[in-house]
Design a protein around this motif. Structure first.
Motif, short mmCIF file in Angstrom:
data_model
loop_
_atom_site.label_atom_id
_atom_site.label_comp_id
_atom_site.label_asym_id
_atom_site.label_seq_id
_atom_site.Cartn_x
_atom_site.Cartn_y
_atom_site.Cartn_z
N UNK A 20 33.75 41.40 40.47
CA UNK A 20 34.12 41.36 41.89
C UNK A 20 35.42 42.11 42.16
N UNK A 21 36.05 42.63 41.13
CA UNK A 21 37.33 43.32 41.31
C UNK A 21 37.14 44.58 42.16
N UNK A 22 36.05 45.31 41.95
CA UNK A 22 35.83 46.55 42.69
C UNK A 22 35.69 46.26 44.19
N UNK A 23 34.93 45.23 44.55
CA UNK A 23 34.79 44.88 45.96
C UNK A 23 36.10 44.38 46.54
N UNK A 24 36.87 43.67 45.74
CA UNK A 24 38.17 43.17 46.18
C UNK A 24 39.13 44.33 46.45
N UNK A 25 39.11 45.33 45.57
CA UNK A 25 39.96 46.51 45.76
C UNK A 25 39.55 47.29 47.00
N UNK A 26 38.24 47.42 47.23
CA UNK A 26 37.76 48.13 48.41
C UNK A 26 38.18 47.42 49.69
#
Length: 336
Positions: free
Chosen positions: A166-172
């Protein structure tokens, strides 16, 4: 060659031209914020700066910094620093340093805004139709910024351990949030500057540097991603346009606030003339005559009284002594 070294091949042999341009951009970001820091410290006041402008700018900076730190590409480049040279590592993370410098520059503005908030000092820019800001609002703005900063990185640590996917979605999400705040941050400052009709502690040199820099940054992104990535560079075009409007407004108020030389010289001449005539800065002529008459009555009509009156008049106005003497002579002849 190991698999880690294969994934780090894009960092090998960086272009010296790109490295020099990246360093210049980093230095430009740093230099652009220095005039604003200096102006607040020099005036020892942050009056004229909107607290919402500071809040939106610093929060946008922290979200943008979190976005670039949490991107998988950034994480991979930081891991590659173990297998590449120091120069190659530095060239690979200069983009992260640029975003971090923007965040740091605005965070210092927030700190100075709070430290030099005009609490006990008079509001020099106060207008009858403008309500002065309270120190509680400055504290609230600082608290919201710190709470957002702590929650941002705390949630990042929790997601990295519990749900790494979920880190990628959080960064986006942080990237989009930063883009929206960057677009909106100049609106409250435009309103504040318009209401005050003055620049205050807002730095014109900072805007002179950052406005063309914003357009240059947008052009760089547009050339890199093209029209398919319009949502990325259009935000910086809007932000640079709003900052340009703020710059024009500040220049206009700064220019119109300066008194003209002609009015200043005429005012000075009027004050000097009034001072010489004894009506503005000195004794009025009528009062001076009354004092002379009082001294004449106290000393009598003898030679001593007349001499005393002439001496007193000579001390106060030497040019009028002959007139006083002739008037005394006429009085003597009439008495005889």
């Amino acid at each position: 060659m190991s698999s880690k070294e294969e994934t780090c091949t894009h960092l090998r042999s960086p272009s010296y031209t790109n490295f020099a341009v990246s360093v210049l951009i980093l230095l430009g970001i740093f230099v652009s914020y220095v005039p604003q820091h200096y102006r607040i410290i020099q005036r020892r006041s942050s009056e004229g700066i909107s607290p919402y402008f500071v809040l939106l700018g610093s929060t946008a900076g922290s979200s943008a910094f979190a976005n670039i730190l949490l991107l998988s590409r950034t994480v991979a480049d930081l891991r590659c620093c173990r297998v590449v040279s120091g120069f190659e590592c530095l060239a690979g993370v200069l983009g992260v340093a640029q975003v971090g410098m923007q965040w740091l520059g605005f965070s210092v503005i927030l700190l100075l805004f709070l430290v030099f908030f005009p609490r006990a000092t008079p509001h020099v820019l106060r207008r009858p139709d403008h309500k002065p800001q309270s120190f509680r609002l400055a504290l609230l703005v600082t608290f919201i910024y710190l709470a957002h900063l702590v929650l941002t990185f705390l949630l990042a640590i929790i997601l990295a351990k519990a749900r790494p996917g979920a880190i990628a979605a959080y960064a986006t999400a942080h990237g989009l949030f930063a883009s929206v705040l960057t677009t909106l941050q100049y609106l409250p400052q435009l309103y504040t500057t318009y209401r005050l009709r003055a620049v205050g502690s807002l730095s014109i040199p900072m805007m002179l540097i950052q406005t063309p820099g914003g357009y240059l940054w947008a052009i760089t992104l547009a050339l890199r991603v093209g029209w398919p990535g319009w949502s990325l560079w259009l935000i910086y075009v809007v932000a640079a346009t709003l900052q340009g409007l703020l710059l024009l407004m500040a220049l206009w108020f700064e220019f119109t606030a300066r008194p003209s030389r002609g009015s200043s010289s005429s005012d000075g001449a009027t004050q000097t003339k009034a001072g010489r005539g004894g009506t503005a800065f000195g004794q009025p002529d009528e009062v001076e005559r009354d004092r002379l008459d009082d001294d004449d009555d106290d000393d009598g009509d003898g030679e001593h009284g007349e001499h005393g009156a002439r001496s007193l008049a000579a001390e106060r106005n030497p040019e009028r002594e002959p007139l006083l003497g002739s008037a005394t002579a006429v009085t003597k002849n009439d008495a005889r």
